[in-house]
Design an enzyme around this catalytic site. Sequence first.
Site, mmCIF file in Angstrom:
data_model
loop_
_atom_site.group_PDB
_atom_site.id
_atom_site.type_symbol
_atom_site.label_atom_id
_atom_site.label_comp_id
_atom_site.label_asym_id
_atom_site.label_seq_id
_atom_site.Cartn_x
_atom_site.Cartn_y
_atom_site.Cartn_z
ATOM 1 N N CYS A 52 -30.305 32.109 -58.727
ATOM 2 C CA CYS A 52 -29.756 32.237 -60.082
ATOM 3 C C CYS A 52 -29.082 30.941 -60.527
ATOM 4 C CB CYS A 52 -28.717 33.345 -60.112
ATOM 5 S SG CYS A 52 -29.381 34.917 -59.586
ATOM 6 N N ARG A 77 -34.814 25.638 -59.423
ATOM 7 C CA ARG A 77 -34.214 26.509 -58.409
ATOM 8 C C ARG A 77 -35.046 27.761 -58.181
ATOM 9 N NH1 ARG A 77 -28.203 25.774 -58.446
ATOM 10 N NH2 ARG A 77 -27.971 27.987 -58.140
ATOM 11 N N TRP A 118 -32.672 35.207 -60.325
ATOM 12 C CA TRP A 118 -33.606 35.330 -59.194
ATOM 13 C C TRP A 118 -33.237 36.645 -58.540
ATOM 14 C CZ3 TRP A 118 -33.988 34.677 -53.695
ATOM 15 C CH2 TRP A 118 -35.262 34.278 -53.270
ATOM 16 N N ASN A 175 -23.573 34.582 -60.516
ATOM 17 C CA ASN A 175 -24.362 34.245 -59.325
ATOM 18 C C ASN A 175 -23.629 34.819 -58.129
ATOM 19 O OD1 ASN A 175 -25.962 32.730 -60.959
ATOM 20 N ND2 ASN A 175 -25.521 30.760 -59.998
ATOM 21 N N GLY A 176 -24.364 35.287 -57.134
ATOM 22 C CA GLY A 176 -23.722 35.845 -55.945
ATOM 23 C C GLY A 176 -24.070 37.313 -55.802
ATOM 24 N N GLU A 181 -43.215 26.086 -33.576
ATOM 25 C CA GLU A 181 -42.683 25.787 -34.895
ATOM 26 C C GLU A 181 -42.347 24.288 -35.017
ATOM 27 O OE1 GLU A 181 -42.772 27.122 -37.637
ATOM 28 O OE2 GLU A 181 -41.217 26.174 -38.821
ATOM 29 N N LYS A 200 -44.063 21.848 -37.837
ATOM 30 C CA LYS A 200 -43.313 21.041 -38.805
ATOM 31 C C LYS A 200 -43.803 19.603 -38.786
ATOM 32 C CE LYS A 200 -42.005 23.395 -40.669
ATOM 33 N NZ LYS A 200 -42.151 24.642 -41.019
ATOM 34 N N GLU A 233 -47.317 19.228 -40.304
ATOM 35 C CA GLU A 233 -47.358 19.510 -41.740
ATOM 36 C C GLU A 233 -46.915 18.321 -42.582
ATOM 37 O OE1 GLU A 233 -46.259 24.083 -42.829
ATOM 38 O OE2 GLU A 233 -44.734 23.012 -41.707
ATOM 39 N N HIS A 245 -52.984 23.405 -17.505
ATOM 40 C CA HIS A 245 -54.320 24.017 -17.499
ATOM 41 C C HIS A 245 -55.225 23.357 -18.536
ATOM 42 C CE1 HIS A 245 -52.921 26.990 -14.689
ATOM 43 N NE2 HIS A 245 -51.907 27.255 -15.483
ATOM 44 N N LYS A 305 -47.544 25.888 -50.959
ATOM 45 C CA LYS A 305 -46.349 26.652 -50.584
ATOM 46 C C LYS A 305 -46.705 28.110 -50.362
ATOM 47 C CE LYS A 305 -42.027 27.242 -49.804
ATOM 48 N NZ LYS A 305 -41.698 26.905 -48.413
HETATM 49 C C1 G6P Z 1 -48.184 28.343 -46.166
HETATM 50 C C2 G6P Z 1 -46.959 27.447 -46.147
HETATM 51 C C3 G6P Z 1 -46.183 27.657 -44.848
HETATM 52 C C4 G6P Z 1 -45.838 29.111 -44.666
HETATM 53 C C5 G6P Z 1 -47.082 29.987 -44.729
HETATM 54 C C6 G6P Z 1 -46.734 31.459 -44.791
HETATM 55 O O1 G6P Z 1 -49.086 27.896 -45.211
HETATM 56 O O2 G6P Z 1 -47.334 26.100 -46.286
HETATM 57 O O3 G6P Z 1 -44.989 26.899 -44.885
HETATM 58 O O4 G6P Z 1 -45.181 29.291 -43.444
HETATM 59 O O5 G6P Z 1 -47.845 29.702 -45.897
HETATM 60 O O6 G6P Z 1 -46.068 31.682 -45.991
HETATM 61 P P1 G6P Z 1 -45.170 32.950 -46.274
HETATM 62 O O7 G6P Z 1 -44.714 32.761 -47.709
HETATM 63 O O8 G6P Z 1 -46.041 34.148 -46.115
HETATM 64 O O9 G6P Z 1 -44.037 32.931 -45.313
#
Ligand code: G6P
Length: 612
Positions: A2, A27, A78, A104-105, A485, A489, A492, A508, A607
């Site tokens: 928000c 935002r 939001w 907001n909050g 993970e 990162k 990506e 292995h 995204k």
């Molecule tokens: C895309 C994004 C990732 C994300 C994945 C799952 O590949 O680039 O960063 O982890 O989707 O997205 P979600 O919105 O379902 O968590």
Amino acid sequence: MCGIVAYIGNRPVVDILTDGLRRLEYRGYDSAGVALVGKNSLRLLRSVGKVKNLVDKINKDWPDHASICGAGIAHTRWATHGAPVEKNAHPHTDEKKNFAVVHNGIIENYAPLRENLIKKGHVFTSETDTEVIPHLIEECFEGDFIKAVTAALKQLDGTFGITVISPLFPDTMIVARRGSPIVIGVCENEAIVASDVSAIIAYTKQVIYLNDNDIAVVKADSIDLRNIDNVPVSREISHINWDTGAAEKGGYEHFMLKEIFEQPQAVANTLRGRLDENDATAVLNGLNLTPREIASVSRITIAACGTSLNAGMLGDYLFEDLADLPTEYEQAAEFRYRNPIIQPGSLIIAISQSGETADTLAAVREAKNKGASVVAICNVVGSTIARESGAGIYLHAGPEIGVASTKAFSCQVAALLMMALKFGRARRLSRQEGLDIIHELKRLPELIQEVLKTSRHIEKVAKKYSRAENFFFIGRGYMYPAALEGALKLKEISYVHAEGYHAAELKHGPIALLEEKVPVLALANDIPGKDKIIGNIQECRARKSPVIAISTTGDGEIKNHANDVIEVPRASIFLTPVLSVIAMQLLSYYVAKERGCSIDQPRNLAKSVTVE
Ligand code: G6P
């Protein structure tokens, strides 16, 4: 998340408010609204969707808007409580339209307050927590605007950044904060208030940041500050030297870095109001599961993609360890194409930051078709997965804009741990075990802050290894999903080939690739399994791979084995992966920066992936 903009002064107020809303668009939001006061009149317009929809409505319904000066408030919402529909958009008013509020909050005690106000004859028109605020102010009003707002705020639990206007006091705006930021731009004969400096700096660079429990009485020619007990307070005027572009990112160079640094707050938002020390469990009403239903779950499948899948994999360990429940994680894309076995007692957990990922949505539909109970862990309120699942946990992490997911991961793990705690308490965990988890969850924002404090050191390590073209990330047990993970990162955002591997599996096959140009990041935290990972580090060093170890603060032993060490605070096995992943988010960020990559929008990535 928000956004608030408010203005008081002699310029056309609508232009200033809508311009401010546009500056807050980054935002993320789902609806917008504006209210203006003149002497004894209040105008209000709200609309779903983009600010442009609101502007179109203003042009149509208020053709004279360019000539209106005075006080007004505006908001981008939001959704948290209630769907993103017009009646839930802010501003909200009491039924007499004496007070209009943007907020907001989250008001945690809104339900009993609302019930009480309804008994007193107040009529509510939205599903929001916010709407209790104008009604409460009206209930407390005996002729003094400030006293009424103060009395209302004293009854609120939770967080707020608010601005209130009233047609009974058209020359006054009241602004207050507890937990949600509010900034007042100091100008001559006018004032502009916002939740974020980016809506202000086009007008002034002199601002006052309110502290928690500060209340400001803002008029065109004065700003009077006091605390909630009516004791005058003074706050410094700060000078902002960002340009408008930087302001959206809160002064950070990239959204990703901003979101990494937002994690203490984001996690606090996920946890807020959900930890119950009396019963030593988590309060997750959105799951819509009775204790009996929880006890009858016999098997859990977690379906997700990308970073959410890595969080889901940690969920697998958590449910098995804390609730003795057979659990599996599954790539959402596979779930629907194999023959998922759904039996009575099967529960599917879908995890998705965006709530729109096509494969995860397809898994939800498949599971529902087969008669399974489905709960979703989503960040975006009202998203398709959240709606279709019909039950779940919202993260309240705020919008995640950088394509590489960061804060959503930490919040997803916090949500999974709360859920595993709740299931565990319903099945086997003792009260003390429950309390230990609660106490650690409460410390999580502070522990994350400790990791963030080491960013300079992590940047140095990143620079040292930024030219490597291949990387391995290794871990065992709870640190295996963390390794996946970390590697995700790095690839990506820096386009470095990075593989996450189970430390024991390395020998292995992949060990054949190790040599001096291939660094290995080893998750060597001081938790069960550390001795074994030290053995794996030796295997890597013997093949001349340089090793960066993530270890526990104060654990001197690792320095003898690794070339470089990044320390994260000591924590239980459940939360250590989150702290280590945050260190790896920073490492990846600085490697990508050193390599000149497009960090917020990496090539080929989206995204939200809404195709299979
Ligand atoms: C895309 C994004 C990732 C994300 C994945 C799952 O590949 O680039 O960063 O982890 O989707 O997205 P979600 O919105 O379902 O968590």
